[in-house]
Every structure is written in C-alpha cells, then in structure tokens.
Design an enzyme around this catalytic site. Sequence first.
Site, short mmCIF file in Angstrom:
data_model
loop_
_atom_site.label_atom_id
_atom_site.label_comp_id
_atom_site.label_asym_id
_atom_site.label_seq_id
_atom_site.Cartn_x
_atom_site.Cartn_y
_atom_site.Cartn_z
N GLY A 18 -3.10 4.59 9.09
CA GLY A 18 -3.49 4.63 7.70
C GLY A 18 -2.45 5.32 6.84
CB SER A 19 -2.82 7.13 3.63
OG SER A 19 -3.48 6.06 2.98
CB THR A 20 -1.04 9.88 8.38
OG1 THR A 20 -1.27 8.82 9.33
CG2 THR A 20 -2.34 10.62 8.12
CB ILE A 21 2.27 5.42 8.21
CG1 ILE A 21 3.48 5.07 9.10
CG2 ILE A 21 2.11 4.36 7.13
CD1 ILE A 21 3.54 5.86 10.37
CB SER A 66 -3.36 8.30 -0.83
OG SER A 66 -3.21 7.68 0.43
#
Length: 546
Positions: free
Chosen positions: A275-278, A330
């Site tokens: 998810g958005s951690t990338i 994000s």
Amino acid sequence: MLVVMSLAFAALVGRAFWIQVANSDFYIAQGRARYQRRESLRVPRAKIVDRNGNILAIGEPIYDLWVDPNRFAGASTAQLEIVSSALDVPVERLKRYRLASSRFIYLKRLVDVDTAELLLAKEIPGLYGVRGEKRYFPEGALAAQIIGLAGRAGQGVEGIELAANKWLKGSVERRVVVVDRLGRVVEDPEYAGIPEPSANVVLSIDRNIQRMAFDALKQGIERSEAKAGCAIVVDVVSGEILALVNMPTFDPNDGAGKQMTPTRNRALTDAFEPGSTIKPIVVALALEKGVISERTRFDTAPGTLRFHGKVVHDTSNHGCIDTTEIISKSSNVGMVKISELLSATEMWRNFRAFGLGGLPLSGFPGVTAGVLHPPTRWRPIEKGTMAYGYGLSVSIAQLARAYQVLANDGVIMPLSLYHSEGGHLPGTRVISSATARSVRWMLEKTVEPGGTATMASVPSYRVGAKTGTARKNDGNGYRSGQYLGIMAGIAPMSNPRIVVAVMIDTPTRGTFYGGPVAGPIFARILKGVLPYLGVVPDKALIAVGR
C-alpha cells in the site's frame, strides 16, 4: 600311555602358544568385546542468548525411563507402587507391562533428573533409564517464532534452532565403558564429567526491546480484534534486528501445545501488498533522477483519475499539492502522475536497490523474497498502481530494510538476526544523502497535524512515518472487507537510530486504516525503545539548514 600323554601335553602347549603368542591380539580383542563397549556421548546443545547475554534457549538434562518386561516381572508390589507414585502411572498399567512379550517398553519420557535418579537408585528389577536433554525456553512465548524448536534427537526443526543447528549441536565424543552381562554400564574409566557445550549463539535481539514490541503488538491486536500481526525493530547503522514479534504465538515449553503450534514467523515469511508505505521509495527515485523536487506541484483534483481504463481514487479531493503533501496526505493520484515521469525499468531497478524482490536476510528458514515482476511484464496501469503499493508484495522485514536506506542516508545494509561484536559489514549506496534527507523530511511532515500518520507521534521525539492500508489478497483475488493496516517509520529524525515497521492482519473492530490501527503500536514501541537506548529527546531541535 607315556606317548599318549606326551602328545596331549604337546597339543596343549601348541594351543597355548597359538592363543597367547601367535594369535594373542585376536583373543585379547574378543575378551574385551565381552566387557567393554564404545559409547557416543553428545556434547550438550549450546545456549541461545540475546545481545546482552540473557538466555533465550538452554538444554535441560532429563531421563527417558523404560522397562524390560521379562525382568520387570520380578518387581514387588511395593516397588510398583513407588514407581506409580513417582511417575503418575497407574499400578494396573505397570502390572500389564510385566506380562508383555517384548523386551522394551517406554515407561515415561522427559522425566526430571532428580525423580529418575531416585527411582534408578532403588534398583527395581527391569527398570532402566537413558539420560538425554530437552530444550527449555526461559522467555516462553516472547521470542518463540525466532528461536523455534529442537527435536528429540537434538536437531533443530524450526527458527534459529534449525538455522544455527551446526553451531548449536556441537560435536560427538566417544568413550569406552565396562558393562555387565546385561549390557549395563558398571564402570566408566574415561569419565571426566559432562563435556562442555559449544560457544553460545548470540542473537541481535535485545530481550527488553523484544518485550516492549511484544506487549505493544499484543495490546494493538486485542484492541482491533485482528487476526494476526507482526512488528520489527531494526538498528539503522548495523542492520541488526533488535526485536521481531509475531501474533499469534505459542509457548515452546508447553509440550501439549506443540501439535498445532503457530511457528510461522510472519515478519519474515509472509508477503503482502505494501500500500502507501511504498510511496516514499518511488518519490526517492524521482528526486534522485531530478524529475521532481520537494515543491513540484501536481493537480490531484477532483480526487479521482481515469488512468488506462481504471479509476484511481484518493480519500478526498486534495486539489493542487506539492510532492511533500503527496506523501503527507498520501495521494494515490499524485503518485500515479509521478510514476508517469519514470520508466518501468527505472522503477524496477529502484525497488531492487531498496531490497524489494530479494531476501532481506539469509540463513533463516522460510524467508520470502516477496513478488516483484520484471519490468517487461508491467502494463501501464501496473506501473501506476505500483507507485502506490499494489502489484508487488513485500514482507515486513523487507519494508523495514527499505526504510533503513532512508534512515541511513541512502546506504542499504543486510538485515541480521546475529549480533556482531566486531563491527558490521559495509553497506551499499542506493541514493544520495540529500535525497534520503529530503524523503525523511516528508515522512516527518506526515506525522504532523494534517498528515496521515499523526497517530505515530511520540512526545519529545521527532518521528517520521508512513501509513499504508492494503486490501488483503489470498492469491485468488482480493477478499471483500478484509484489509491490512501497515506503518513504517524512523526515529529520531535528527539522528536516526531505529526503524520500526508494523503490520496488522484483518482488523475487525473499529477502523481498518493503517494510521489508527498500526500507529498506536508503532508509537508505543518508540516510547519504550528510545529512552531505553539512551536517545536524547530531539523535539525541541529545529531542522536548521532545510
């Protein structure tokens, strides 16, 4: 008669010469074989300790007791009652053993030394014991999936017990013993006490940090009523893993519970879409290539983007925002627009350089490399979705290693579960120090009011983090209503010391978003670990020179 007697004596003299002179070695060996036996004595299994010498696994001597029914039949009723009381075995069962046709029946295994030796000292007919060893884990469930399990034969079967088996098991010593006609040892002329085990296996884990992470993860899973979860704490400079916790867990000392034990180390073996951690990883590439800056602006209105036949959504309409705000708010739409400035090959090489698609550490069973398809297989829509964490998969250990690059001024280190007193291996530069500092600045903005990771803030310390919320994929498609809540971050931002990453699997109570689900766990770990490591609070420090 004289001739006959002379011949008889000559035969005896000849026989004596044959036995005592000509073939003496053979007969001496045959004689020794009837009262001597060579036994193998295994060196006790070495201890597993944490980086401070606290014991995590140790060998404990035990006995396996058995009976020879043929001789056990001679045991009196009083002796049977003594055995029954000491071993909690019904007298009726002991009586049935005396009638068995075999010459060997296990009476009870894993009997403590005091009990076994007390019974053997009573010389009960047909009762024998074999000395052995079992593993004892002083911390119980605290590090169960790291330490693993060792089998009855002294071989590791899970975790470090398996990975470091050749160092833990030591060598086998051989000795000559004197036995009676029944094969029992009556004299041990070479006995010199129990041999010393091999050197301890020293892990990078810190028991106290492991406890902090364990308690924080357990509390977070109970609060969200999640299916499972894992968390990792990594030393920024060395890459050593200070804590690695998984839920659900088990107590390796509970023999009754080993039939269905959750031994899987999810932090190393389970891969998921991040998810958005990338997003910070992709932004780092774009900054490094010079196609964007921190202040480059992108129009994300109206919060949706039709892209190659699909619709990309943001949680709300953020309007026209810059790169820093794309990270802090994000924005998926903003990330797709950044991905259009990069080629598939550039993105793939960047992911690989950050450790994605490769093993984060070696020598541990079941470690996953995740999934990162070669760029030739990427369709345009996949290049866009990978920019916000869909279309590739990582483990929580891989994610922590990627953030370690940002924390370590652009230098990647191999993760390790073993502590090294002699320093660490040199790392490999992935991005420039300036790019790493820029992305850290964006991560710190994400924790401030208005960002998506405000739940990660810690009093007195500057923290940078990124949340992620991903739909759960079981290999056959996305599961309806099932999500993963993820958070990864760095602290303290003035001089990064640790990286923490948390993944919560299928929260069912309250929200499923990464911020409120994984954020409190992340923050609680930092609240305990930073003061424990002696890190000076840096919240009052201003990032001069930005």
